[in-house]
Scaffold this motif. Sequence first.
Motif, mmCIF file in Angstrom:
data_model
loop_
_atom_site.group_PDB
_atom_site.id
_atom_site.type_symbol
_atom_site.label_atom_id
_atom_site.label_comp_id
_atom_site.label_asym_id
_atom_site.label_seq_id
_atom_site.Cartn_x
_atom_site.Cartn_y
_atom_site.Cartn_z
ATOM 1 N N UNK A 44 0.778 -1.124 0.252
ATOM 2 C CA UNK A 44 0.155 -0.145 -0.058
ATOM 3 C C UNK A 44 0.861 1.434 -0.016
ATOM 4 N N UNK A 45 2.066 1.146 -0.349
ATOM 5 C CA UNK A 45 3.061 2.352 -0.539
ATOM 6 C C UNK A 45 3.021 2.937 -1.918
ATOM 7 N N UNK A 46 2.861 4.137 -1.920
ATOM 8 C CA UNK A 46 2.658 4.572 -3.294
ATOM 9 C C UNK A 46 3.612 5.968 -3.473
ATOM 10 N N UNK A 47 4.084 6.058 -4.567
ATOM 11 C CA UNK A 47 5.291 7.269 -4.910
ATOM 12 C C UNK A 47 4.245 8.088 -5.423
ATOM 13 N N UNK A 48 4.213 9.402 -5.259
ATOM 14 C CA UNK A 48 3.359 10.699 -5.650
ATOM 15 C C UNK A 48 3.978 12.020 -5.690
ATOM 16 N N UNK A 49 3.519 12.975 -6.053
ATOM 17 C CA UNK A 49 3.895 14.045 -6.068
ATOM 18 C C UNK A 49 3.113 15.225 -5.483
ATOM 19 N N UNK A 50 3.341 15.898 -4.408
ATOM 20 C CA UNK A 50 2.356 16.782 -3.924
ATOM 21 C C UNK A 50 2.543 17.956 -4.681
ATOM 22 N N UNK A 51 1.486 18.842 -4.796
ATOM 23 C CA UNK A 51 1.157 20.020 -5.423
ATOM 24 C C UNK A 51 0.902 21.053 -4.578
ATOM 25 N N UNK A 52 1.807 21.970 -4.526
ATOM 26 C CA UNK A 52 1.501 23.087 -3.662
ATOM 27 C C UNK A 52 0.377 23.975 -4.161
ATOM 28 N N UNK A 53 -0.912 23.799 -3.576
ATOM 29 C CA UNK A 53 -2.051 24.369 -4.227
ATOM 30 C C UNK A 53 -2.156 25.916 -3.684
ATOM 31 N N UNK A 54 -1.233 26.503 -3.113
ATOM 32 C CA UNK A 54 -1.243 27.949 -2.812
ATOM 33 C C UNK A 54 -0.198 28.647 -3.812
ATOM 34 N N UNK A 55 0.402 27.970 -4.837
ATOM 35 C CA UNK A 55 0.975 28.446 -6.050
ATOM 36 C C UNK A 55 -0.082 28.928 -6.970
ATOM 37 N N UNK A 56 -0.390 30.180 -7.342
ATOM 38 C CA UNK A 56 -1.220 30.579 -8.215
ATOM 39 C C UNK A 56 -1.230 29.789 -9.597
ATOM 40 N N UNK A 57 -0.260 29.360 -10.033
ATOM 41 C CA UNK A 57 -0.252 28.516 -11.150
ATOM 42 C C UNK A 57 -0.864 27.134 -10.899
ATOM 43 N N UNK A 58 -0.592 26.488 -9.687
ATOM 44 C CA UNK A 58 -1.341 25.281 -9.484
ATOM 45 C C UNK A 58 -2.598 25.327 -8.896
ATOM 46 N N UNK A 59 -3.264 26.495 -8.653
ATOM 47 C CA UNK A 59 -4.454 26.913 -8.228
ATOM 48 C C UNK A 59 -5.534 26.276 -9.490
ATOM 49 N N UNK A 60 -5.033 26.360 -10.682
ATOM 50 C CA UNK A 60 -5.881 26.132 -11.738
ATOM 51 C C UNK A 60 -6.114 24.598 -12.037
ATOM 52 N N UNK A 61 -7.133 23.946 -11.759
ATOM 53 C CA UNK A 61 -7.269 22.651 -11.994
ATOM 54 C C UNK A 61 -6.844 22.095 -13.347
ATOM 55 N N UNK A 62 -7.091 22.886 -14.236
ATOM 56 C CA UNK A 62 -6.782 22.551 -15.874
ATOM 57 C C UNK A 62 -5.147 22.396 -15.891
ATOM 58 N N UNK A 63 -4.435 23.083 -15.228
ATOM 59 C CA UNK A 63 -3.104 23.057 -15.046
ATOM 60 C C UNK A 63 -2.595 21.547 -14.580
ATOM 61 N N UNK A 64 -3.333 21.411 -13.290
ATOM 62 C CA UNK A 64 -2.807 20.208 -12.500
ATOM 63 C C UNK A 64 -3.262 18.887 -13.569
ATOM 64 N N UNK A 65 -4.283 18.990 -14.175
ATOM 65 C CA UNK A 65 -4.665 18.056 -14.947
ATOM 66 C C UNK A 65 -3.709 17.747 -16.307
ATOM 67 N N UNK A 66 -3.314 18.952 -16.657
ATOM 68 C CA UNK A 66 -2.385 18.749 -17.823
ATOM 69 C C UNK A 66 -1.076 18.320 -17.487
ATOM 70 N N UNK A 67 -0.441 18.621 -16.179
ATOM 71 C CA UNK A 67 0.676 18.056 -15.786
ATOM 72 C C UNK A 67 0.682 16.527 -15.913
ATOM 73 N N UNK A 68 -0.685 15.935 -15.552
ATOM 74 C CA UNK A 68 -0.450 14.415 -15.595
ATOM 75 C C UNK A 68 -0.384 13.881 -16.988
ATOM 76 N N UNK A 69 -1.410 14.609 -17.921
ATOM 77 C CA UNK A 69 -1.455 14.276 -19.200
ATOM 78 C C UNK A 69 -0.081 14.224 -20.081
ATOM 79 N N UNK A 70 0.600 15.040 -19.715
ATOM 80 C CA UNK A 70 1.757 15.409 -20.209
ATOM 81 C C UNK A 70 2.919 14.225 -19.899
ATOM 82 N N UNK A 71 2.626 13.484 -19.023
ATOM 83 C CA UNK A 71 3.816 12.443 -18.769
ATOM 84 C C UNK A 71 3.272 11.166 -19.017
#
Length: 564
Positions: free
Chosen positions: A301-328
Amino acid sequence: MRKLLLAVVLALAGSLSTAFTGPLPAAAEELRIGISQYPTTLHPSREASVAKSYIMSMTQRPMTVYDHEWQLICMLCVELPSIEAGTAVPEALPEGVEGAGDGQGIALTYTIQPEATWGDGTPITTRDVLFTYKVGRHEKSGVGSLELYRRILSIDVIDDKTFVMHVDRISFEYAAINDFRLLPAHIEEPIFDTAPEDYRNRTAFDNDPTNPGLAFGPYRIVEAIPGSRIVLERNETWWGKRPTFDRITLLTIEKTTALEANLLSGNIDMISGELGLTLDQALAFEKRNGEDYQIIYEPGLLYEHIDLMLENPILQDKRVRQALVYAIDREAISERLFEGRQPVAHSGVSPLDWVHYPDIKKYSHDPQKAAALLDEAGWSEMRDGVRHNAAGEPLRLEFMTTAGNRIRELVQQVLQSQWKQAGIDMRVRNEPPRAFFGETVHHRRFTGLAMFAWGKGPEHVPRTTLHSEEIPAEENGWSGQNYTGFRNAEMDELIDAIGVELDRTKRKEMWARVQQIYAEEVPVISLYWRANAYVLPKWLKGLRPTGQMASSSLWVEDWTVEGR
């Protein structure tokens, strides 16, 4: 990308090729274990980490824990409270107290193991229970699980060994108090009472770690050199099964390549699965040296992940967060680096867990969809290969992980390259594990992305990581593990409701919605489910991985030397 992945695979293949089969430890005197991290604190209730759990599992025992079969058992207690046995009694909440569910609380009776004592011979009693509760309830104490102590309304003492815990709800795991880790009142209470708000800096667990009165497991700490090693010796007041080894030395070797070198040279006897070689290294090691060691691969049940700092104005936009995953391309990473043995994680709930819900939004590698989302979010102008918004600001983020962990740094390079192709400028800044976990992550000082792993227990309600009340801040003594700053009212309601829903069918429906929100909102980029690799000498027997949050070292007294 193919060239980069090929370079990564070649880099992973290069290592030492001469095996050294270490001798048996002389008269089972010492076992030397290599681990990749040194804990940021040795206090049982602060800053949860795999390193601390691995070490403290040899020196202490939780009241309750999930075992190898993922069943709840008593360790420090005598018997789990149950409604059927009359040791767990539903009760009306006191006037003015708001609980959860139907408004009922529950009274849980626990009895401490009669022979349990601290390492200095002081009996473990309900005085320790009351002191632990006092610390946990203090808003400035810095404990990692404030919610646990909020839910405990009061504790009644029956006698020196028996107490009744009054909890504000009847949860599906009402008997589990895994995180209620006892503190020695005879040592810690004078320190705490002097200055509760500064207790985290004055605790004996960090300032006097070799004090025998801090331990009540099979071993106690006799030497602690931060960042270097911890030496354990048998705790002669331990009431349980006598452990095989007189001494266990845990050597911190942060570079995972150096772990292998130390094993082959005979400087260490084994490499911890919880804090050792990455899977790729273990697979390569097995091909070269598998005949000389026993290597156990444990999916869990151990998983590698990336925490996103949601207080960063760039990462507050859900579309950017989703794009980050589609791009990899996580599938390519899993197949080419791990031979498919560490599958892509699409959420924070493992397919091995009965509450796993497969029908959630999944992000395959889709550069076109990533580009469309970034265009829609206003990052449409490309300059020198980097996207910019209408204000001329570049799409630039900082990406951090633990320095010296070879596979993390290589995965980081692959991800950085893939995001670059999408026009995202990802700047790498890594830190040694102690600084990364102890300060940067715990105090939410990362500005963009932070890559590390989370361990879980079965059906582990993600309150500390996803509930809005668990965002660490100076005001709450940096309690909680919601490092992203995720706030979602529906998620909060679901997390609160799951805990008190006793009907498994209804609970599974709630779990499905939790996973749907997680996948849609992307507060975290899930990468892959890890399989821990345990590299052991052939003469070591009895070590059993659990596949969940409980460390294999929690049963260290069962480790034996073959033939003895």
